[in-house]
Design a protein around this motif. Sequence first.
Motif, PDB file in Angstrom:
ATOM      1  N   GLN A  11       1.463  -6.567  -8.698  1.00  0.00           N
ATOM      2  CA  GLN A  11       1.164  -6.418  -7.274  1.00  0.00           C
ATOM      3  C   GLN A  11       1.262  -7.751  -6.542  1.00  0.00           C
ATOM      4  O   GLN A  11       1.742  -7.833  -5.419  1.00  0.00           O
ATOM      5  CB  GLN A  11      -0.240  -5.828  -7.110  1.00  0.00           C
ATOM      6  CG  GLN A  11      -0.560  -5.385  -5.699  1.00  0.00           C
ATOM      7  CD  GLN A  11      -1.907  -4.730  -5.634  1.00  0.00           C
ATOM      8  OE1 GLN A  11      -2.929  -5.411  -5.592  1.00  0.00           O
ATOM      9  NE2 GLN A  11      -1.925  -3.411  -5.650  1.00  0.00           N
ATOM     10  N   ARG A  60      -0.652  -1.695  -2.688  1.00  0.00           N
ATOM     11  CA  ARG A  60      -1.943  -2.106  -2.134  1.00  0.00           C
ATOM     12  C   ARG A  60      -2.948  -2.371  -3.251  1.00  0.00           C
ATOM     13  O   ARG A  60      -2.902  -1.744  -4.316  1.00  0.00           O
ATOM     14  CB  ARG A  60      -2.486  -1.050  -1.174  1.00  0.00           C
ATOM     15  CG  ARG A  60      -2.879   0.267  -1.834  1.00  0.00           C
ATOM     16  CD  ARG A  60      -3.498   1.214  -0.804  1.00  0.00           C
ATOM     17  NE  ARG A  60      -3.831   2.503  -1.384  1.00  0.00           N
ATOM     18  CZ  ARG A  60      -4.964   2.776  -2.009  1.00  0.00           C
ATOM     19  NH1 ARG A  60      -5.873   1.817  -2.145  1.00  0.00           N
ATOM     20  NH2 ARG A  60      -5.203   3.981  -2.493  1.00  0.00           N
ATOM     21  N   SER A 110       1.705   3.521  -2.870  1.00  0.00           N
ATOM     22  CA  SER A 110       0.351   2.987  -2.992  1.00  0.00           C
ATOM     23  C   SER A 110       0.233   1.888  -4.032  1.00  0.00           C
ATOM     24  O   SER A 110      -0.774   1.162  -4.055  1.00  0.00           O
ATOM     25  CB  SER A 110      -0.627   4.123  -3.325  1.00  0.00           C
ATOM     26  OG  SER A 110      -0.653   5.086  -2.269  1.00  0.00           O
ATOM     27  N   ARG A 140     -10.058   0.616   8.194  1.00  0.00           N
ATOM     28  CA  ARG A 140      -8.869   1.390   7.827  1.00  0.00           C
ATOM     29  C   ARG A 140      -8.332   2.142   9.050  1.00  0.00           C
ATOM     30  O   ARG A 140      -9.055   2.939   9.641  1.00  0.00           O
ATOM     31  CB  ARG A 140      -9.182   2.390   6.719  1.00  0.00           C
ATOM     32  CG  ARG A 140      -7.944   3.158   6.250  1.00  0.00           C
ATOM     33  CD  ARG A 140      -8.269   4.098   5.105  1.00  0.00           C
ATOM     34  NE  ARG A 140      -9.019   5.270   5.551  1.00  0.00           N
ATOM     35  CZ  ARG A 140      -9.532   6.185   4.732  1.00  0.00           C
ATOM     36  NH1 ARG A 140      -9.404   6.030   3.409  1.00  0.00           N
ATOM     37  NH2 ARG A 140     -10.201   7.217   5.202  1.00  0.00           N
ATOM     38  N   ASP A 199      -4.762   3.206   4.190  1.00  0.00           N
ATOM     39  CA  ASP A 199      -5.086   2.136   3.234  1.00  0.00           C
ATOM     40  C   ASP A 199      -3.922   1.149   3.102  1.00  0.00           C
ATOM     41  O   ASP A 199      -4.125  -0.073   3.084  1.00  0.00           O
ATOM     42  CB  ASP A 199      -5.396   2.737   1.865  1.00  0.00           C
ATOM     43  CG  ASP A 199      -6.752   3.423   1.817  1.00  0.00           C
ATOM     44  OD1 ASP A 199      -7.628   3.045   2.604  1.00  0.00           O
ATOM     45  OD2 ASP A 199      -6.910   4.345   0.996  1.00  0.00           O
ATOM     46  N   LEU A 200      -2.713   1.685   3.003  1.00  0.00           N
ATOM     47  CA  LEU A 200      -1.549   0.825   2.846  1.00  0.00           C
ATOM     48  C   LEU A 200      -1.279   0.037   4.119  1.00  0.00           C
ATOM     49  O   LEU A 200      -0.913  -1.151   4.070  1.00  0.00           O
ATOM     50  CB  LEU A 200      -0.327   1.670   2.470  1.00  0.00           C
ATOM     51  CG  LEU A 200       0.951   0.917   2.104  1.00  0.00           C
ATOM     52  CD1 LEU A 200       0.683  -0.140   1.036  1.00  0.00           C
ATOM     53  CD2 LEU A 200       2.028   1.901   1.634  1.00  0.00           C
ATOM     54  N   HIS A 221      -3.669  -2.849   4.306  1.00  0.00           N
ATOM     55  CA  HIS A 221      -3.221  -3.940   3.425  1.00  0.00           C
ATOM     56  C   HIS A 221      -2.069  -4.702   4.070  1.00  0.00           C
ATOM     57  O   HIS A 221      -2.043  -5.938   4.024  1.00  0.00           O
ATOM     58  CB  HIS A 221      -2.806  -3.374   2.074  1.00  0.00           C
ATOM     59  CG  HIS A 221      -2.264  -4.396   1.132  1.00  0.00           C
ATOM     60  ND1 HIS A 221      -2.954  -5.535   0.784  1.00  0.00           N
ATOM     61  CD2 HIS A 221      -1.065  -4.457   0.460  1.00  0.00           C
ATOM     62  CE1 HIS A 221      -2.229  -6.254  -0.051  1.00  0.00           C
ATOM     63  NE2 HIS A 221      -1.085  -5.623  -0.268  1.00  0.00           N
ATOM     64  N   TRP A 222      -1.125  -3.982   4.684  1.00  0.00           N
ATOM     65  CA  TRP A 222      -0.003  -4.653   5.334  1.00  0.00           C
ATOM     66  C   TRP A 222      -0.488  -5.578   6.453  1.00  0.00           C
ATOM     67  O   TRP A 222       0.022  -6.696   6.606  1.00  0.00           O
ATOM     68  CB  TRP A 222       0.994  -3.635   5.885  1.00  0.00           C
ATOM     69  CG  TRP A 222       1.875  -4.213   6.956  1.00  0.00           C
ATOM     70  CD1 TRP A 222       1.930  -3.854   8.265  1.00  0.00           C
ATOM     71  CD2 TRP A 222       2.820  -5.292   6.816  1.00  0.00           C
ATOM     72  NE1 TRP A 222       2.836  -4.635   8.951  1.00  0.00           N
ATOM     73  CE2 TRP A 222       3.393  -5.518   8.085  1.00  0.00           C
ATOM     74  CE3 TRP A 222       3.212  -6.085   5.747  1.00  0.00           C
ATOM     75  CZ2 TRP A 222       4.356  -6.502   8.313  1.00  0.00           C
ATOM     76  CZ3 TRP A 222       4.172  -7.084   5.969  1.00  0.00           C
ATOM     77  CH2 TRP A 222       4.728  -7.266   7.231  1.00  0.00           C
ATOM     78  N   ALA A 277       4.875   0.170   3.727  1.00  0.00           N
ATOM     79  CA  ALA A 277       3.949   0.606   4.779  1.00  0.00           C
ATOM     80  C   ALA A 277       4.688   1.365   5.873  1.00  0.00           C
ATOM     81  O   ALA A 277       4.179   2.351   6.422  1.00  0.00           O
ATOM     82  CB  ALA A 277       3.226  -0.599   5.370  1.00  0.00           C
ATOM     83  N   VAL A 310       6.058  -5.151   1.027  1.00  0.00           N
ATOM     84  CA  VAL A 310       4.860  -4.458   1.521  1.00  0.00           C
ATOM     85  C   VAL A 310       5.155  -3.824   2.876  1.00  0.00           C
ATOM     86  O   VAL A 310       4.755  -2.683   3.139  1.00  0.00           O
ATOM     87  CB  VAL A 310       3.673  -5.436   1.629  1.00  0.00           C
ATOM     88  CG1 VAL A 310       2.438  -4.717   2.170  1.00  0.00           C
ATOM     89  CG2 VAL A 310       3.362  -6.055   0.273  1.00  0.00           C
TER      90      VAL A 310
END
Length: 298
Positions: free
Chosen positions: A128, A115, A112, A173, A198-199, A202-203, A140, A136
């Motif tokens: 980050q 993200r 995590s 999400r 969530d991850l 973000h990916w 993920a 990333v």
Amino acid sequence: MWGAFAAWCLGQSPAVTLEALDARDLQAFQSERYGMKSSDLSLSPRHALRLLRLIDRVLRHHAAVTDTPVNTVAADWIAANPEIRYAEAAASDPLPEFLSVSETKQLIIFLSHARPRPHLSEERRAAQASFSWQEVRNRAAVALQLGAGLTPGDVRVLTLDGPTSQGGRVRERPWKVAVPGNGTSPAREAPIAPWAGDLLQHWLRVRADARIEGHFLFPSTRSGKAWSKESHYKAAKQVLDEAGLDAADGGSFRLRHTFALRQLRRGADSEQVARWLGVEPEAMARYHRVVAAPQDVI
């Protein structure tokens, strides 16, 4: 399973028929498709036993329909090979390797970090921002193995159409993923743990910002090339190493087993978990040897 075997038979020269199928053909197919270990996927004698039982059922059905003598080659093969014949004995079926509760928390926290989250320190924000798109992607992909119970092969065949966010609790999400049929695993849907969603969200943003092409969810290159088995294995191993976990102890399949056990401990129906994993309900027996009854899980 039958489709793969039939395609192999028809691909031989001359083609192998049900009547002509013999031990040499089974040996050749076994050696080519099921007789070896790869770096991220072990094909065990239990798998071979399931295949041979299927072949035997087809041969017996064919004999009944055509009123011809039964070709017993598959049954004879099982009887002549004890390592396959007794593959389903409890003593030959080791317990699945899985992460402890503390190891699971440790890995989730590590994954995590890739993200964005509110209230991060400037130092954390800078760290980050330094993540490459490949880093990333790798995190993920590992997150979906732990958070959705996917196999390494499942991860590599996922497409951009796989994640579903519509109807979820948090806007945009992903909360479930559609997995295409892969080898002996049927096409299916699996739920995604919120932290893994969530991850993954973000990916998808990183992937779009990097203008990565192609339809694979986790491609190998910016041009969209498929992720190779070896490259994916090395990437997952590196993530586990960096997270402080022994990547050699059970490999990334431990993540899938951890997902299954966590679902059962939460009281999920065994057959439902089997559908999420893409396995037969009987395959859940190895997990029930670990989980005697539902338990509270943090």
